[in-house]
Design a protein around this motif. Structure first.
Motif, mmCIF file in Angstrom:
data_model
loop_
_atom_site.group_PDB
_atom_site.id
_atom_site.type_symbol
_atom_site.label_atom_id
_atom_site.label_comp_id
_atom_site.label_asym_id
_atom_site.label_seq_id
_atom_site.Cartn_x
_atom_site.Cartn_y
_atom_site.Cartn_z
ATOM 1 N N ARG A 6 0.838 -1.196 0.000
ATOM 2 C CA ARG A 6 0.000 0.000 0.000
ATOM 3 C C ARG A 6 0.879 1.254 0.000
ATOM 4 O O ARG A 6 1.845 1.345 0.754
ATOM 5 N N ALA A 7 0.550 2.194 -0.867
ATOM 6 C CA ALA A 7 1.324 3.434 -0.942
ATOM 7 C C ALA A 7 1.161 4.220 0.353
ATOM 8 O O ALA A 7 0.040 4.342 0.876
ATOM 9 N N ALA A 53 1.822 9.083 -11.839
ATOM 10 C CA ALA A 53 2.797 8.784 -12.891
ATOM 11 C C ALA A 53 2.341 9.351 -14.226
ATOM 12 O O ALA A 53 3.132 9.908 -14.996
ATOM 13 N N ARG A 54 1.061 9.217 -14.526
ATOM 14 C CA ARG A 54 0.538 9.770 -15.770
ATOM 15 C C ARG A 54 0.576 11.290 -15.777
ATOM 16 O O ARG A 54 0.897 11.912 -16.783
ATOM 17 N N ALA A 55 0.257 11.898 -14.650
ATOM 18 C CA ALA A 55 0.212 13.361 -14.584
ATOM 19 C C ALA A 55 1.598 13.991 -14.697
ATOM 20 O O ALA A 55 1.764 15.047 -15.299
ATOM 21 N N VAL A 56 2.606 13.329 -14.117
ATOM 22 C CA VAL A 56 3.956 13.907 -14.068
ATOM 23 C C VAL A 56 4.849 13.342 -15.180
ATOM 24 O O VAL A 56 5.972 13.803 -15.363
ATOM 25 N N ARG A 60 5.546 4.486 -12.642
ATOM 26 C CA ARG A 60 4.901 4.271 -11.348
ATOM 27 C C ARG A 60 5.941 3.936 -10.289
ATOM 28 O O ARG A 60 5.796 4.318 -9.116
ATOM 29 N N GLU A 61 7.017 3.227 -10.669
ATOM 30 C CA GLU A 61 8.078 2.895 -9.718
ATOM 31 C C GLU A 61 8.760 4.163 -9.195
ATOM 32 O O GLU A 61 9.114 4.255 -8.014
ATOM 33 N N THR A 62 8.950 5.132 -10.090
ATOM 34 C CA THR A 62 9.568 6.394 -9.662
ATOM 35 C C THR A 62 8.692 7.111 -8.652
ATOM 36 O O THR A 62 9.172 7.642 -7.636
ATOM 37 N N VAL A 63 7.382 7.128 -8.915
ATOM 38 C CA VAL A 63 6.454 7.759 -7.960
ATOM 39 C C VAL A 63 6.535 7.067 -6.609
ATOM 40 O O VAL A 63 6.625 7.711 -5.554
ATOM 41 N N GLY A 64 6.530 5.731 -6.620
ATOM 42 C CA GLY A 64 6.584 5.000 -5.362
ATOM 43 C C GLY A 64 7.857 5.259 -4.588
ATOM 44 O O GLY A 64 7.821 5.373 -3.343
#
Length: 362
Positions: A6-7, A53-56, A60-64
């Protein structure tokens, strides 16, 4: 089947939010740091890693990764980890001070910093200033140029010409036409010293002028061929003669679209009468101060670099022979230029320039 962890939930204090929003607003912030700040601000809204991830525009791994680091170390977690090697001798605040001064505060009684003046002002070594500037892509010694067109029909003309380049009409030829005026026949006052091992070619700094000539050229956008002629004068009379040459070289069953600038020689009564007698010709004028839209200008740059700048011409005839020989050689190995930017992309780039100009306070 293993489930994804979970994030971590992100909650920001007022000071943290202010810092992150400041990093987003400041146009001098490094792109990577601005992305990390955007990730955390999105996460604080409760968005998922995928939507962030889509917005930036990152994975997704980078966001996490940055979300987790911020949840553990807060703002300090957004900065890069120390790398192996000798310990750093300067602090982040010293680097920020140098970068800020370089961009925002010119030195006293000068227009830009040098490594020596910045080293003296900051108390760091000249080598360290060079390293900081290289790391941030700063080159105070260099200056580019730009010109924003004020043509009231700029948008319409750009869409028209870009449309010709990217989607040319059927059964037609698109020619970029312009004149390279005042080409000088220059001879050096002493013979050139030829290139040799360990020695570049050398020439005298002074020269003797033997007159000028004007090249009229038409570049076929699709094929890359060039129709050219040299004249001693640059008038509507010579332009009409060049149109006759174009007409003789283009098959009569094709429509002819000419991209050209707003020079007065292109709009005289004599030219208008000629066009009325040749209805297959369609003129498309570039916006004012926008010669970069005319592809033949790029071909002129190649001509100058490869045949004229280092050439020695003892008469106007020699100059014209060299130019026409370059045209012949170019037509034997044609390489058309490829236009890649759409009209909307051009407008976005110009809008960015306008924003930078506005932010600079000028």
């Amino acid at each position: 089947m293993a489930s994804r962890s979970r994030a971590p939930r992100i909650q920001l204090s007022p000071s943290e939010r202010e810092t992150l929003e400041g990093l987003m607003r400041r146009r001098k912030t490094a792109r990577g740091m601005a992305q990390r700040a955007a990730i955390i601000l999105h996460a604080a809204k409760g968005e998922s890693n995928l939507s962030i991830a889509r917005a930036v525009s990152v994975s997704r791994e980078t966001v996490g990764r940055w979300r987790t680091r911020f949840s553990v170390r807060r703002l300090d977690g957004l900065y890069d980890e120390p790398r192996p090697g000798a310990p750093r001798k300067i602090l982040d605040k010293d680097v920020e001070r140098v970068v800020t001064m370089t961009i925002e505060r010119p030195p006293r009684a000068a227009t830009h910093w040098s490594t020596r003046t910045m080293a003296k002002k900051s108390g760091l070594s000249q080598t360290m200033i060079s390293k900081i500037w290289r790391a941030f892509g700063l080159k105070p010694h260099r200056q580019g140029t730009f010109k924003i067109s004020t043509d009231p029909l700029f948008v319409d003309k750009v869409r028209d010409i870009v449309g010709l380049y990217m989607n040319p009409p059927d059964r037609a030829v698109v020619l970029c036409v312009d004149e390279k005026s005042q080409m000088q026949a220059l001879d050096r006052t002493q013979p050139l010293l030829p290139m040799g091992p360990g020695q570049v070619e050398r020439r005298t700094h002074d020269y003797v002028r033997h007159g000028t000539s004007t090249l009229f050229a038409a570049l076929d956008v699709k094929a890359g061929d060039v129709i050219g002629a040299c004249y001693r004068r640059h008038r509507a009379k010579e332009f009409r003669r060049f149109l006759e040459q174009i007409d003789a070289n283009v098959p009569q069953n094709l429509e002819v679209h000419l991209v050209l600038d707003n020079a007065s020689t292109h709009k005289t009564a004599a030219i208008q009468r000629w066009l009325l007698k040749h209805p297959r010709y369609h003129l498309h004028f570039t916006p004012t101060s926008s010669s970069w839209m005319n592809q033949v200008e790029r071909w002129f740059a190649d001509l100058t670099e490869r045949a004229l700048r280092r050439g020695v011409h003892r008469s106007v005839e020699d100059l014209e022979k060299a130019v026409l020989a370059y045209i012949d050689a170019s037509n034997e190995d044609t390489r058309p230029f490829t236009w890649t930017k759409t009209a909307d992309q051009i407008f976005e780039s110009l809008a960015a320039v306008c924003r930078r100009t506005s932010n600079s306070g000028h």
